[in-house]
Motif scaffolding. Structure first.
Motif, PDB file in Angstrom:
ATOM      1  N   ALA A  43       0.834  -1.215   0.000  1.00 36.25           N
ATOM      2  CA  ALA A  43       0.000   0.000   0.000  1.00 36.25           C
ATOM      3  C   ALA A  43       0.866   1.261   0.000  1.00 36.25           C
ATOM      4  O   ALA A  43       0.903   2.010   0.973  1.00 36.25           O
ATOM      5  CB  ALA A  43      -0.947  -0.037   1.191  1.00 36.25           C
ATOM      6  N   ASP A  44       1.517   1.506  -1.136  1.00 35.82           N
ATOM      7  CA  ASP A  44       2.417   2.670  -1.172  1.00 35.82           C
ATOM      8  C   ASP A  44       1.654   3.997  -1.256  1.00 35.82           C
ATOM      9  O   ASP A  44       2.130   5.018  -0.760  1.00 35.82           O
ATOM     10  CB  ASP A  44       3.479   2.539  -2.285  1.00 35.82           C
ATOM     11  N   SER A  59      12.912   1.732  -1.387  1.00 34.43           N
ATOM     12  CA  SER A  59      13.605   0.594  -0.808  1.00 34.43           C
ATOM     13  C   SER A  59      12.648  -0.253   0.053  1.00 34.43           C
ATOM     14  O   SER A  59      12.653  -1.491  -0.018  1.00 34.43           O
ATOM     15  CB  SER A  59      14.777   1.133   0.004  1.00 34.43           C
ATOM     16  N   TRP A  60      11.803   0.389   0.810  1.00 36.34           N
ATOM     17  CA  TRP A  60      10.866  -0.351   1.659  1.00 36.34           C
ATOM     18  C   TRP A  60       9.816  -1.087   0.820  1.00 36.34           C
ATOM     19  O   TRP A  60       9.267  -2.109   1.258  1.00 36.34           O
ATOM     20  CB  TRP A  60      10.181   0.615   2.637  1.00 36.34           C
ATOM     21  N   THR A  61       9.518  -0.550  -0.359  1.00 34.74           N
ATOM     22  CA  THR A  61       8.565  -1.243  -1.234  1.00 34.74           C
ATOM     23  C   THR A  61       9.157  -2.592  -1.675  1.00 34.74           C
ATOM     24  O   THR A  61       8.486  -3.629  -1.613  1.00 34.74           O
ATOM     25  CB  THR A  61       8.208  -0.357  -2.442  1.00 34.74           C
ATOM     26  N   MET A  80       0.304 -10.646  -6.041  1.00 38.38           N
ATOM     27  CA  MET A  80       1.066  -9.762  -5.164  1.00 38.38           C
ATOM     28  C   MET A  80       1.392  -8.525  -5.986  1.00 38.38           C
ATOM     29  O   MET A  80       1.978  -8.654  -7.054  1.00 38.38           O
ATOM     30  CB  MET A  80       2.332 -10.562  -4.843  1.00 38.38           C
ATOM     31  N   PHE A  81       0.938  -7.353  -5.549  1.00 35.33           N
ATOM     32  CA  PHE A  81       1.074  -6.197  -6.431  1.00 35.33           C
ATOM     33  C   PHE A  81       1.318  -4.900  -5.670  1.00 35.33           C
ATOM     34  O   PHE A  81       1.180  -4.834  -4.445  1.00 35.33           O
ATOM     35  CB  PHE A  81      -0.174  -6.058  -7.318  1.00 35.33           C
ATOM     36  N   THR A  82       1.682  -3.869  -6.434  1.00 40.54           N
ATOM     37  CA  THR A  82       1.950  -2.552  -5.866  1.00 40.54           C
ATOM     38  C   THR A  82       0.761  -1.638  -6.161  1.00 40.54           C
ATOM     39  O   THR A  82       0.379  -1.437  -7.322  1.00 40.54           O
ATOM     40  CB  THR A  82       3.225  -1.952  -6.501  1.00 40.54           C
TER      41      THR A  82
END
Ligand code: TRP
Length: 331
Positions: A43-44, A59-61, A80-82
């Protein structure tokens, strides 16, 4: 169409994941993915409601993606997705924000807590955070949403918004149920055991990160805040010990009851060092798997790309229905 029921859940890439994510979310996701058609999201978009250093966020993503895999999420069976790679999230959030009352949004306890904690950054995104979260869920027509109990109110809002929309137009969204696991859902701060352990806690000693080495884990647990008594038990004022009992329980599979019986008359010294050793042994294999995945950036990106594409298909379909129903001209 798959016969399986569908779940969606997400974690913000706003820091390195903690043992709380493992016990409260990832262990559970891993089990559930066998039974449900599963969507697991980074959940960016949500993460930027707090100030983020861009390099850290990137980096945390990737860390979060690697940690999903290290904890057993299987990209062959789960999507699994952004979040930011699926534009429908932001698009539906705009539509649904017009169906959310100002008071309804302002009532959310997490909004109130976050506003109080960071009074210098009470942004509109923080207020609409739960609307975006509702859209994450509704876009995928999820039947169930595995979340910690701190997210229960957001799930309630999600259900209300979905029902409101369905009622105003016609059946569009599945009404999702929260799915709150019974054990290990809540790991508390090691330094302030009445507060939930948080990856963004400025005090690193309060948090067991899934990337911590054994010595660090052992040191943090040995120095954790407990009470001035000597009894390994739960109860008023014993939140620190209770938290250590939970940690020992999730690390060894023993029940809290067994643990309390085992340590009767023992005092805190031996108990703390046993918890420390057990947690270190529990985390070690995950940390090693994480390192292996994290070093392979190409692999991570390829997995996310495939997931983004699958997610986009499902999400776009729902968004298109919504656009049509609200009256956006179709051509
Ligand atoms: N708000 C959730 C949390 O902080 C993360 C999240 C974002 C989420 N979107 C979601 C969880 C959708 C479940 C479903 O824990």
């Amino acid at each position: 169409m798959s016969e399986k029921k569908r779940i969606l859940s997400g974690i913000q890439p706003s820091g390195v994941l903690t043992i709380g994510h493992l016990t409260g979310a990832l262990t559970n996701w891993n089990k559930m993915q066998k039974e449900f058609e599963s969507f697991f999201m980074i959940a960016d978009l949500h993460a930027i409601t707090q100030k983020q250093e861009p390099a850290n966020l990137r980096s945390w993503t990737l860390d979060t993606a690697a940690m999903f895999l290290a904890c057993g999420i299987d990209p062959e069976t789960s999507v699994m997705f952004t979040q930011s790679h699926v534009p429908a999230h932001a698009q539906l959030a705009w539509v649904m924000s017009s169906f959310t009352g100002m008071g309804e949004a302002e009532r959310m306890t997490q909004f109130k807590d976050k506003s109080k904690k960071k009074p210098d950054n009470v942004n509109v995104g923080l207020l609409s955070y739960p609307i975006l979260m509702a859209c994450d869920i509704l876009l995928y027509q999820a039947d169930a949403v595995p979340v910690g109990d701190d997210q229960k109110q957001h799930l309630e809002l999600t259900r209300n918004l979905a029902q409101r929309f369905n009622h105003h137009y016609s059946d569009t969204f599945v009404i999702p149920d929260p799915y709150i696991p019974e054990v290990g859902a809540r790991i508390m701060s090691l330094q302030e055991p009445t507060a939930k352990m948080s990856k963004s806690d400025p005090n690193q000693n309060a948090v067991i990160f899934l990337t911590d080495d054994n010595d660090t884990i052992i040191r943090k647990i040995k120095r954790s805040v407990t009470d001035s008594g000597s009894e390994v038990n739960v109860g008023e004022g014993k939140e620190g010990i209770e938290n250590l009992i939970t940690l020992l329980s999730v690390s060894t599979g023993k029940s809290a009851k067994e643990i309390i019986a085992e340590y009767e008359g023992e005092g805190y010294g031996k108990f703390k060092s046993d918890v420390a050793e057990a947690v270190a042994a529990y985390i070690a294999p995950i940390r090693e798997e994480f390192k292996r995945y994290r070093e392979d950036k190409d692999l991570l990106i390829n997995i996310l790309k495939k997931g983004d594409e699958q997610a986009n298909k499902v999400a776009f379909k729902t968004l298109s229905k919504v656009y049509k129903k609200v009256g956006f001209l179709q051509y």
